[in-house]
Design an enzyme around this catalytic site. Sequence first.
Site, PDB file in Angstrom:
ATOM      1  N   ASP A 276       0.866  -1.163   0.000  1.00 35.72           N
ATOM      2  CA  ASP A 276       0.000   0.000   0.000  1.00 35.72           C
ATOM      3  C   ASP A 276       0.911   1.224   0.000  1.00 35.72           C
ATOM      4  O   ASP A 276       2.110   1.129   0.283  1.00 35.72           O
ATOM      5  CB  ASP A 276      -0.940  -0.016   1.211  1.00 35.72           C
ATOM      6  CG  ASP A 276      -2.244   0.736   0.949  1.00 35.72           C
ATOM      7  OD1 ASP A 276      -2.244   1.632   0.080  1.00 35.72           O
ATOM      8  OD2 ASP A 276      -3.249   0.440   1.618  1.00 35.72           O
ATOM      9  N   TRP A 277       0.344   2.365  -0.315  1.00 36.54           N
ATOM     10  CA  TRP A 277       1.156   3.566  -0.527  1.00 36.54           C
ATOM     11  C   TRP A 277       1.794   4.035   0.796  1.00 36.54           C
ATOM     12  O   TRP A 277       1.095   4.368   1.744  1.00 36.54           O
ATOM     13  CB  TRP A 277       0.295   4.662  -1.154  1.00 36.54           C
ATOM     14  CG  TRP A 277       0.391   4.670  -2.648  1.00 36.54           C
ATOM     15  CD1 TRP A 277       0.732   5.736  -3.432  1.00 36.54           C
ATOM     16  CD2 TRP A 277       0.171   3.587  -3.554  1.00 36.54           C
ATOM     17  NE1 TRP A 277       0.744   5.361  -4.765  1.00 36.54           N
ATOM     18  CE2 TRP A 277       0.404   4.050  -4.870  1.00 36.54           C
ATOM     19  CE3 TRP A 277      -0.182   2.245  -3.397  1.00 36.54           C
ATOM     20  CZ2 TRP A 277       0.289   3.251  -6.004  1.00 36.54           C
ATOM     21  CZ3 TRP A 277      -0.301   1.432  -4.525  1.00 36.54           C
ATOM     22  CH2 TRP A 277      -0.068   1.941  -5.800  1.00 36.54           C
TER      23      TRP A 277
END
Length: 744
Positions: A276-277
């Site tokens: 995920d970012w």
Amino acid sequence: MKNKIISLSAAFAFVVFTSCKNETKSEGSDLAQTEHQSKALGSEFDSEINKLVAQMTLEEKIGMLHGTSMFSTGAVKRLGIPELKMADGPLGVREEISRDNWAPAGRTDDFATYYPAGGGLAATWNGDMAYTFGNSLGQEMRARDKDMLLSPAINIVRSPLGGRTYEYMSEDPFLNKKIAVPLIVGLQDNDVMACVKHFAANNQETNRDFVDVQIDERTLREIYLPAFEAAVKEGHAYSVMGAYNKFRGEYLCENDYMLNKILRDEWGFKGVVVSDWAAVHSTVKSLKSGLDIEMGTPKPFNEFFLADKLTAAVKNKEISEAEIDIHVKRILHVLFQVKAMGGKDRAKGSIATEAHYQDAYKIASEAIVLLKNDNNALPLKLDGVKSIAVIGNNATKKNALRGFGAGVKTKREITPLEGLQNRLPSSIKINYAEGYLERYEEKNKGNLGNVVATGPITIDKLDPAKVLEAVEAAKKSDVAIIFAGSNRDYETEASDRQSLKLPFGQEELIQKVLAVNPRTIVVMIAGAPLDIDAVSKKTSALVWSWFNGSEGGNALADVLLGKVNPSGKLPWTMPKKLMDSPAHATNSFPGGKEVKYAEGILVGYRWFDTKNIDPLYPFGFGLSYTTFAFDNAKSDKTSYGPSETISVSVDVKNTGKTDGKEVVQLYASKSDSKISRASKELKGFKKVLVKAGDLNTVTIEVPVKELAYYDVATKKWTVEPGKYTLKLGNSSRDIKKEITVTIQ
């Protein structure tokens, strides 16, 4: 596109889809361990991949392991290796943003279809609709030249307050997987990778960046992993996204147990794991633990853990270049798999077409749930009706680009007011009044996106002038329809809601309108449960819709006017009050630095049914404009071996005067079990259209292995022998027929 029914595998007619390209369907391991995993990638592309890797510099390899723009990894142009281009998301292809920041790119060619949110899709209880969703969205991805869709999001709805409940599908692992798998298949049929997220145990937004989730092993296996396992084993998903949070003390993007031991070694996952970012916290550890690609913001791309720091780690002999090669090969493998490399003809796709808007319409119209309909108040009978009051901010609220997280830039988002304007005869006057104002406390508004704080604080005091306008509109109209509920600014990624209370003073408004016009229909538009107990008691008709896509308003109007007979069923339990829900009853949400899932396997309806707590509306509930009767329920045998499949049939008769679709739900119970169990668990379902007065025989097949529990001592799925009761009904609380079978 042709489809051929091959079985009713454990639930509904699972469909093998053929010739699907470009058509819209009508309906920390060590190196040796990592090398062992990589052998699973054996394919027709191996020799070509090995040649490419042999020609690459270390810097070129490492460039492929991290974001070099907001949504792509590094290319090696001299060798013909393209960027791996990603796009959000769950509601449709996200607008193009700048390469190095979140600002919109300002393009005019990035409009897309807005599709119903995951909760709405799950409410269809229809695998065909899930395939349609994936296939249609896959075409849009290819039209925008994307390789990977950052979706579907299939985490379990653990708390009704969850900020992403609208996007996640269900509280039930079985329903979750039976919607997720055909969606993934439909998407990947278009030469696009599904990135299934967020792996795993990512069930709250509060403290999501660091909260350490503690789940016992049986609960992990039975509740939180089945949809991910099916996505890998049945959907053959090419990609999985690691979650933000910790699990048992280790961040999930560097969690050897989850990424290597379970995902790759147990399940045989062959694809890539993407972070995920900004969810990565280490360099060597994250790679050795199973991560392949680091994405994120806001620091410069070369400062990522898998960028310059990784180059230094190789040169310092903290990690070998041979291990780097394994991750590069995985990425090359999926690029070949979706024909981004290799010279094969790749799906071209199409975007924002009328056909795709109609796909969104079909899903939306099957997602709408009829919760209450006293005295057949719906569908609306227009004889003698000269005016209709349309009341509520939600009648005109657009949700496609709202909230924190992935939205869609679309040219079409039909609001409920527009839907009624499109569908009502011109002779009927619509008296619109906003009724309530969507307002937030300014000091709290900045918390949107702050994952430590709870969600936005609403101003719930009604504006007297707006109330007066709404009451006058209701008084002078033959019928009133209130569009209430929530929206995507209130329900949003990065914050959980503070309560189940209807925001913006809506409950008071609804009461005032009902007082002057008893012919008032209430429509809730929301993605997650709300406290609507008082509203439900007072109104004669209550409808639940969702953030329901480009055609949501038209679909809603068609249901209200009877062109479409509602067939949606709730994919989660609607509690009477928050403290009835298991995570809140056990005081284990949201935790602080750590959260223990104290309710164990009793998530959602399992808790309500086992503890005999009455919900407001149960899991699987949804009414129709017609009535159905179940009869002649039977199994093909009375006794089964552990490798056999139970075949259950039941006659479904439409006893009303309107054609309609019913969802036959099959739950399994074992009352004399030696282990603790929920009172019942969903193990099969099928949606069927039955014409008025007709009878259809529905067959549901349940592999005996679906009755297994996870034995922690032996680390195996185990089917306990003995008698099981198979319960057939149309919600978890409305069981019509029971069958007893024996498992040897």
